[in-house]
Design a protein around this motif. Sequence first.
Motif, PDB file in Angstrom:
ATOM      1  N   ARG A  79       0.870  -1.179   0.000  1.00 57.45           N
ATOM      2  CA  ARG A  79       0.000   0.000   0.000  1.00 57.45           C
ATOM      3  C   ARG A  79       0.903   1.224   0.000  1.00 57.45           C
ATOM      4  NH1 ARG A  79      -4.648  -2.161  -1.051  1.00 57.45           N
ATOM      5  NH2 ARG A  79      -5.522  -3.524   0.533  1.00 57.45           N
ATOM      6  N   LEU A  94      -4.164  -4.093   9.501  1.00 59.93           N
ATOM      7  CA  LEU A  94      -4.282  -4.976   8.336  1.00 59.93           C
ATOM      8  C   LEU A  94      -4.353  -4.250   6.998  1.00 59.93           C
ATOM      9  CD1 LEU A  94      -7.075  -7.233   9.852  1.00 59.93           C
ATOM     10  CD2 LEU A  94      -4.781  -8.027   9.245  1.00 59.93           C
ATOM     11  N   VAL A  95      -5.076  -3.133   6.984  1.00 63.18           N
ATOM     12  CA  VAL A  95      -5.463  -2.566   5.691  1.00 63.18           C
ATOM     13  C   VAL A  95      -4.362  -1.712   5.066  1.00 63.18           C
ATOM     14  CG1 VAL A  95      -7.201  -1.224   4.455  1.00 63.18           C
ATOM     15  CG2 VAL A  95      -7.883  -2.596   6.420  1.00 63.18           C
ATOM     16  N   TRP A 102       2.504  -6.723   7.837  1.00 64.04           N
ATOM     17  CA  TRP A 102       1.247  -7.008   7.137  1.00 64.04           C
ATOM     18  C   TRP A 102       1.077  -8.519   6.930  1.00 64.04           C
ATOM     19  CZ3 TRP A 102       1.340  -8.748   1.838  1.00 64.04           C
ATOM     20  CH2 TRP A 102       0.050  -9.029   1.327  1.00 64.04           C
ATOM     21  N   ARG A 106      -1.985 -10.475   8.522  1.00 66.14           N
ATOM     22  CA  ARG A 106      -2.969 -10.980   7.564  1.00 66.14           C
ATOM     23  C   ARG A 106      -3.132 -12.488   7.732  1.00 66.14           C
ATOM     24  NH1 ARG A 106      -5.569  -9.568   2.276  1.00 66.14           N
ATOM     25  NH2 ARG A 106      -5.925 -11.578   1.323  1.00 66.14           N
ATOM     26  N   ALA A 279     -13.281  -2.221   7.405  1.00 64.71           N
ATOM     27  CA  ALA A 279     -13.385  -2.884   6.105  1.00 64.71           C
ATOM     28  C   ALA A 279     -14.648  -3.722   5.991  1.00 64.71           C
ATOM     29  CB  ALA A 279     -12.149  -3.758   5.870  1.00 64.71           C
ATOM     30  N   GLY A 280     -15.178  -4.170   7.118  1.00 64.44           N
ATOM     31  CA  GLY A 280     -16.224  -5.184   7.061  1.00 64.44           C
ATOM     32  C   GLY A 280     -17.653  -4.707   7.266  1.00 64.44           C
ATOM     33  N   THR A 283     -19.076  -1.856   3.842  1.00 59.15           N
ATOM     34  CA  THR A 283     -19.130  -2.594   2.572  1.00 59.15           C
ATOM     35  C   THR A 283     -20.315  -3.551   2.517  1.00 59.15           C
ATOM     36  OG1 THR A 283     -17.529  -4.043   3.624  1.00 59.15           O
ATOM     37  CG2 THR A 283     -16.687  -2.574   1.922  1.00 59.15           C
ATOM     38  N   THR A 287     -24.015  -3.199   0.454  1.00 61.48           N
ATOM     39  CA  THR A 287     -24.450  -4.220  -0.494  1.00 61.48           C
ATOM     40  C   THR A 287     -25.904  -4.621  -0.222  1.00 61.48           C
ATOM     41  OG1 THR A 287     -22.184  -5.043  -0.565  1.00 61.48           O
ATOM     42  CG2 THR A 287     -23.879  -6.485  -1.483  1.00 61.48           C
ATOM     43  N   SER A 347     -11.286  -0.243  -5.776  1.00 61.91           N
ATOM     44  CA  SER A 347     -10.549  -1.076  -4.843  1.00 61.91           C
ATOM     45  C   SER A 347      -9.840  -0.176  -3.831  1.00 61.91           C
ATOM     46  CB  SER A 347      -9.533  -1.963  -5.582  1.00 61.91           C
ATOM     47  OG  SER A 347      -8.982  -2.884  -4.685  1.00 61.91           O
ATOM     48  N   HIS A 350      -2.843   0.433  -4.363  1.00 57.75           N
ATOM     49  CA  HIS A 350      -1.653  -0.396  -4.203  1.00 57.75           C
ATOM     50  C   HIS A 350      -0.438   0.475  -4.520  1.00 57.75           C
ATOM     51  CE1 HIS A 350      -3.511  -4.625  -4.378  1.00 57.75           C
ATOM     52  NE2 HIS A 350      -4.530  -3.782  -4.360  1.00 57.75           N
ATOM     53  N   PHE A 410     -14.349  -8.152  -4.836  1.00 58.74           N
ATOM     54  CA  PHE A 410     -13.449  -8.204  -3.675  1.00 58.74           C
ATOM     55  C   PHE A 410     -11.995  -7.998  -4.098  1.00 58.74           C
ATOM     56  CE2 PHE A 410     -17.165 -10.830  -2.621  1.00 58.74           C
ATOM     57  CZ  PHE A 410     -17.551 -10.280  -1.414  1.00 58.74           C
ATOM     58  N   SER A 411     -11.790  -7.580  -5.366  1.00 57.57           N
ATOM     59  CA  SER A 411     -10.456  -7.432  -5.940  1.00 57.57           C
ATOM     60  C   SER A 411      -9.822  -8.823  -6.111  1.00 57.57           C
ATOM     61  CB  SER A 411      -9.602  -6.510  -5.075  1.00 57.57           C
ATOM     62  OG  SER A 411      -8.386  -6.215  -5.705  1.00 57.57           O
ATOM     63  N   ARG A 415      -3.630  -8.902  -2.067  1.00 53.63           N
ATOM     64  CA  ARG A 415      -4.364  -8.027  -1.160  1.00 53.63           C
ATOM     65  C   ARG A 415      -5.870  -8.244  -1.253  1.00 53.63           C
ATOM     66  NH1 ARG A 415      -2.307  -4.306   2.866  1.00 53.63           N
ATOM     67  NH2 ARG A 415      -0.117  -4.151   2.399  1.00 53.63           N
ATOM     68  N   CYS A 417      -9.643  -8.950  -0.736  1.00 59.03           N
ATOM     69  CA  CYS A 417     -10.389  -8.747   0.504  1.00 59.03           C
ATOM     70  C   CYS A 417     -10.188  -9.918   1.458  1.00 59.03           C
ATOM     71  CB  CYS A 417     -11.877  -8.599   0.196  1.00 59.03           C
ATOM     72  SG  CYS A 417     -12.888  -8.503   1.677  1.00 59.03           S
TER      73      CYS A 417
HETATM   74  C1  HEM Z   1      -9.854  -5.238   1.431  1.00 59.38           C
HETATM   75  C2  HEM Z   1     -14.123  -5.435  -0.885  1.00 59.38           C
HETATM   76  C3  HEM Z   1     -16.232  -7.104   3.166  1.00 59.38           C
HETATM   77  C4  HEM Z   1     -11.937  -7.076   5.427  1.00 59.38           C
HETATM   78  C5  HEM Z   1     -10.840  -5.147   0.472  1.00 59.38           C
HETATM   79  C6  HEM Z   1     -10.626  -4.640  -0.872  1.00 59.38           C
HETATM   80  C7  HEM Z   1     -11.823  -4.710  -1.519  1.00 59.38           C
HETATM   81  C8  HEM Z   1     -12.784  -5.242  -0.587  1.00 59.38           C
HETATM   82  C9  HEM Z   1     -12.110  -4.303  -2.958  1.00 59.38           C
HETATM   83  C10 HEM Z   1      -9.302  -4.096  -1.431  1.00 59.38           C
HETATM   84  C11 HEM Z   1      -8.508  -5.184  -2.081  1.00 59.38           C
HETATM   85  C12 HEM Z   1      -7.262  -4.645  -2.736  1.00 59.38           C
HETATM   86  O1  HEM Z   1      -6.504  -3.893  -2.116  1.00 59.38           O
HETATM   87  O2  HEM Z   1      -7.027  -4.922  -3.921  1.00 59.38           O
HETATM   88  C13 HEM Z   1     -15.065  -5.862   0.035  1.00 59.38           C
HETATM   89  C14 HEM Z   1     -16.480  -5.986  -0.253  1.00 59.38           C
HETATM   90  C15 HEM Z   1     -17.070  -6.453   0.894  1.00 59.38           C
HETATM   91  C16 HEM Z   1     -16.023  -6.622   1.889  1.00 59.38           C
HETATM   92  C17 HEM Z   1     -17.131  -5.649  -1.586  1.00 59.38           C
HETATM   93  C18 HEM Z   1     -18.516  -6.776   1.185  1.00 59.38           C
HETATM   94  C19 HEM Z   1     -19.460  -6.830   0.325  1.00 59.38           C
HETATM   95  C20 HEM Z   1     -15.242  -7.312   4.107  1.00 59.38           C
HETATM   96  C21 HEM Z   1     -15.443  -7.895   5.410  1.00 59.38           C
HETATM   97  C22 HEM Z   1     -14.222  -7.863   6.050  1.00 59.38           C
HETATM   98  C23 HEM Z   1     -13.277  -7.278   5.143  1.00 59.38           C
HETATM   99  C24 HEM Z   1     -16.757  -8.443   5.953  1.00 59.38           C
HETATM  100  C25 HEM Z   1     -13.797  -8.308   7.430  1.00 59.38           C
HETATM  101  C26 HEM Z   1     -14.247  -9.099   8.203  1.00 59.38           C
HETATM  102  C27 HEM Z   1     -11.015  -6.551   4.548  1.00 59.38           C
HETATM  103  C28 HEM Z   1      -9.640  -6.268   4.909  1.00 59.38           C
HETATM  104  C29 HEM Z   1      -9.030  -5.739   3.754  1.00 59.38           C
HETATM  105  C30 HEM Z   1     -10.068  -5.706   2.719  1.00 59.38           C
HETATM  106  C31 HEM Z   1      -8.992  -6.483   6.273  1.00 59.38           C
HETATM  107  C32 HEM Z   1      -7.583  -5.304   3.591  1.00 59.38           C
HETATM  108  C33 HEM Z   1      -6.761  -6.473   3.095  1.00 59.38           C
HETATM  109  C34 HEM Z   1      -5.284  -6.165   2.949  1.00 59.38           C
HETATM  110  O3  HEM Z   1      -4.916  -5.006   2.803  1.00 59.38           O
HETATM  111  O4  HEM Z   1      -4.496  -7.121   2.988  1.00 59.38           O
HETATM  112  N1  HEM Z   1     -12.157  -5.513   0.621  1.00 59.38           N
HETATM  113  N2  HEM Z   1     -14.842  -6.239   1.327  1.00 59.38           N
HETATM  114  N3  HEM Z   1     -13.929  -6.958   3.971  1.00 59.38           N
HETATM  115  N4  HEM Z   1     -11.244  -6.206   3.239  1.00 59.38           N
HETATM  116 FE1  HEM Z   1     -13.018  -6.327   2.251  1.00 59.38          FE
END
Ligand code: HEM
Length: 474
Positions: A79, A94-95, A102, A106, A279-280, A283, A287, A347, A350, A410-411, A415, A417
Amino acid sequence: DYVKTRRPSSFPPGPWALPFVGNIFTVDFNRTHETLTQLAETYGDVYSLRMGQTWMVVLNGFQIVKEALVTQGDSLADRPILPLQVDMFRNLGLVFSNGHLWKQQRRFSLSTLRYFGAGRKSLEHAILDEFTYSGKNIADLKGKPFNPNLIISKTVSNIICSLVFGHRFEYEDEWFIELIKRFDSALQIEASIWAQLYNSFPLLMRRLPGPHHTVQQFWGELRDMIRSELIEHKKDWNPAEPRDYIDCYLTEIQTRKGDAESTFDEENLVMCTLHLFVAGSETTSTTLRWAFLYMAKYPEIQEKVQAEIDRVIGQSRQPSMMDRANLPYTDAVIHEIQRIGNVVPLSLRHSTTRNIQLGDYTIPKGVVIIPNLTSVLFDKREWETPYTFNPGRFLNEEGKFVKRAAFIPFSAGKRVCLGENLARMEIFLFFTSFMQWFTFSMPAGMKPVLDYCFGVTLAPTPYEICATLGLVLA
Ligand code: HEM
């Protein structure tokens, strides 16, 4: 960081940039994802922009996004280091974290989520249980128009609460309502022009008053709220019987004591917990808010979903994940809602960890990369009539569900999701439960408006809707 004002020769092309501010005025920040998608028509699938002093490369279309995030994933796993995030999260959690920290965090979080997903006190149970509270709450409105925003936020946030704190909150609980309000305000400010300015001119902005100070105060308060849960947990923590994410994390801290490589400590625990909420919650609840709206807009599709659920599950028991395979139409509708809802349109950013070759261009190390998910979920080369709501694109001729490679809300890659499985479980169980109980329709005289507001997520503009109980349960 890569901070040359002129575009180097092998760098991807892009619109002409003004001195100092660069392309800030090229982009309409109320619809950034659309501007960025349109620019690809002029400059190609790989193009560049300069935001202030920072060069960014925007990736468009399924093929290029996949090539970058998956095939060359290692080179794009970082990131960018943004001033606002450094000031708020200190590169922990995490994010927004990178490298060794990380990776460790993760890996631990993924396996802990998996453990509770399959463990005794399963998440499936927590989700179904939560639905009964939420469903009753909505049934009490007796079909009167309501804005589902707050109740759905509470419903979804409670799943993260169950996971990390080991318990849910009553919807009237003031601490809980405060928690949700803080998150909402913090995220709203985060998505505003203030955040852009802060990241572009940090030295100046740190000194000026404005909402960016309020947001830091909110995050501080949120950390304190999580810390108070942590203190409670430590009182009766039993490593032999972990109740939730916090318990598991405490065990991890203890087991790794003395390990110089360990990044597990209480500060990171609080930050990771915060990031699971960040993040959770928004989103997933966004939806579901799209789902209600699309069902009200297309009553004939809603009816088909309900008929399938009636046939496969009936009215005498709650849905389970086992039902998904037998509900292809419902599954297709959920996928189409996620595709067209496009909740995380760009997304997360990065950054390149080394020089990479993409298409005809060389992108140096340390350049910000925007994977434009909008351009993938609406890629004309992958989807016929991408702007039409058509669940049928996820079904074959026999009505069986078919996966589509370009479905990546979710990408993808390193990375991707972290909560994808949890999110899909929540969306499936909540959506089928709502469809089993209720029929959604617009208040008398109102038409569904499918406009979005661009913020941290792409959300429907606020709306009121009616949820009428089905005959059996009425
Ligand atoms: C990252 C989508 C739900 C935890 C992401 C990313 C997207 C995404 C697009 C970025 C990926 C990238 O950097 O390329 C979604 C969508 C969700 C959702 C559409 C629901 C409809 C959740 C839930 C959680 C969560 C429920 C946790 C319990 C995370 C975390 C990251 C992330 C921790 C960062 C990952 C990293 O940087 O390694 N999500 N997400 N997300 N999401 Fe989700």
